[in-house]
Design a protein around this motif. Structure first.
Motif, PDB file in Angstrom:
ATOM      1  N   CYS A 248       7.103  27.123  36.774  1.00 27.52           N
ATOM      2  CA  CYS A 248       7.106  25.686  36.541  1.00 27.52           C
ATOM      3  C   CYS A 248       6.898  25.412  35.050  1.00 27.52           C
ATOM      4  CB  CYS A 248       6.016  25.013  37.394  1.00 27.52           C
ATOM      5  SG  CYS A 248       6.282  23.226  37.640  1.00 27.52           S
ATOM      6  N   GLN A 249       6.727  24.130  34.685  1.00 22.79           N
ATOM      7  CA  GLN A 249       6.555  23.774  33.290  1.00 22.79           C
ATOM      8  C   GLN A 249       5.430  24.574  32.660  1.00 22.79           C
ATOM      9  OE1 GLN A 249       6.969  21.433  35.652  1.00 22.79           O
ATOM     10  NE2 GLN A 249       8.625  20.089  34.998  1.00 22.79           N
ATOM     11  N   GLY A 250       5.673  25.071  31.449  1.00 21.02           N
ATOM     12  CA  GLY A 250       4.682  25.878  30.749  1.00 21.02           C
ATOM     13  C   GLY A 250       4.854  27.363  30.964  1.00 21.02           C
ATOM     14  N   ASP A 251       5.604  27.750  32.011  1.00 23.18           N
ATOM     15  CA  ASP A 251       5.902  29.167  32.237  1.00 23.18           C
ATOM     16  C   ASP A 251       7.135  29.612  31.449  1.00 23.18           C
ATOM     17  OD1 ASP A 251       3.801  29.547  34.107  1.00 23.18           O
ATOM     18  OD2 ASP A 251       5.037  28.675  35.688  1.00 23.18           O
ATOM     19  N   SER A 252       7.847  28.657  30.842  1.00 20.78           N
ATOM     20  CA  SER A 252       9.073  28.936  30.104  1.00 20.78           C
ATOM     21  C   SER A 252       8.945  30.136  29.189  1.00 20.78           C
ATOM     22  CB  SER A 252       9.438  27.739  29.230  1.00 20.78           C
ATOM     23  OG  SER A 252      10.187  26.804  29.936  1.00 20.78           O
ATOM     24  N   GLY A 253      10.024  30.913  29.128  1.00 19.72           N
ATOM     25  CA  GLY A 253      10.053  32.055  28.229  1.00 19.72           C
ATOM     26  C   GLY A 253       9.367  33.289  28.763  1.00 19.72           C
ATOM     27  N   GLY A 254       8.624  33.133  29.843  1.00 19.35           N
ATOM     28  CA  GLY A 254       7.878  34.250  30.406  1.00 19.35           C
ATOM     29  C   GLY A 254       8.751  35.184  31.224  1.00 19.35           C
ATOM     30  N   PRO A 255       8.155  36.277  31.695  1.00 17.57           N
ATOM     31  CA  PRO A 255       8.931  37.321  32.359  1.00 17.57           C
ATOM     32  C   PRO A 255       9.145  37.119  33.852  1.00 17.57           C
ATOM     33  CG  PRO A 255       6.656  38.017  32.110  1.00 17.57           C
ATOM     34  CD  PRO A 255       6.754  36.668  31.464  1.00 17.57           C
TER      35      PRO A 255
END
Length: 271
Positions: free
Chosen positions: A216-223
């Motif tokens: 969700c929002q804020g997890d962007s760019g993660g694995p």
């Protein structure tokens, strides 16, 4: 028409293992924090490749080499403002509590940010990938270590794990610790049906048709890490979606297999 929700929060940050073994034994937390959405709380060392981008926008990333972190291109743009200046960013590794400092934590300033030239912040979220060079190499140990890149795409139905510090409810409630959830790779045709044909060859989908579990929002760019031939790999980068964990709206991930040569070119390593 389709609505793009880029999974990033605009916040001015205040500085303050693999997941196979033992995750079932994580401490029990109240239900309201038991999700990334629909997930569980991580313990130190579960995800040694997890990075947190400490800067003007809240995003995650993945350590793929001692001196390089992969993340999403859209993490560096918000409402027309460009945040690609590396001076904005400190990369935090080896942590699970974003609001405190663990003894395992390494905070390393960024020395460069390279966004894929195909990414256009005003268009669809295609080519949604970027690489950060750290000012110095991270110290590799049990709590901080790189994640391999995949040689092939994870087959449909593969259970993969996505982790991050983002929204845990879909209503703007940020996690107080690192969270993770397992989601299956979705068939491309099924996903394109749900997403009205918006899935390009540089994207893939993971999640459940009936929703309930998602990044969700804020997890962007993660694995999004998938185990392929016995090795955990960075198969996907958290990119976008329509809402979070909604039925018929899987999470959309950057397809890392399509960017191996680009990453090698911009890191100088055959990673």
């Amino acid at each position: 028409m389709w609505t793009t929700v880029l999974l990033v929060f605009a916040v001015w940050a205040v500085s303050d293992g693999n997941p196979l073994s033992g995750y079932q034994n994580d401490p029990v937390f109240p239900e309201e924090v038991q999700r990334i959405i629909g997930g569980s709380a991580a313990s130190l060392g579960n995800f040694p490749w997890q990075a947190r981008l400490d800067g003007p926008l809240l995003c995650g990333g993945t350590l793929v080499h001692a001196q390089y972190v992969v993340t999403a291109a859209h993490c560096f743009f918000y409402q027309g403002t460009d945040y690609t200046n590396p001076g904005y960013w400190t990369i935090r590794l080896g942590e699970i509590y974003p609001n405190s400092h663990e003894s395992t934590e390494q905070a390393i300033p960024a020395s460069s940010v390279t966004v894929h030239s195909g990414y256009n912040q005003w268009a669809t979220p295609d080519y949604d990938i970027a690489v950060i060079r750290l000012r110095h190499a991270a110290t590799i140990n049990n709590y901080v270590s790189p994640l391999s890149l995949p040689n092939y795409d994870a087959p449909d139905g593969t259970s993969c794990v996505v982790s991050g510090f983002g929204d845990t409810t879909g209503n703007g409630n940020l996690a107080s610790r690192l969270m993770y959830v397992y989601v299956p790779v979705m068939n491309r045709n099924t996903c394109n049906y749900y997403m009205n044909g918006a899935i390009t060859s540089r994207m893939f989908c993971a999640g459940f048709s009936n929703g309930g579990k998602d990044s969700c929002q804020g997890d962007s760019g993660g694995p999004l890490a998938c185990q392929l031939s016995g090795t955990w790999t960075l198969s996907g980068v958290v990119s976008w979606g329509n809402g979070c964990a909604l039925a018929g709206n899987p999470g959309i991930y950057t397809r890392v297999t399509q960017f191996r040569s680009w990453l090698s070119q911009h890191t100088g390593y055959a990673i």
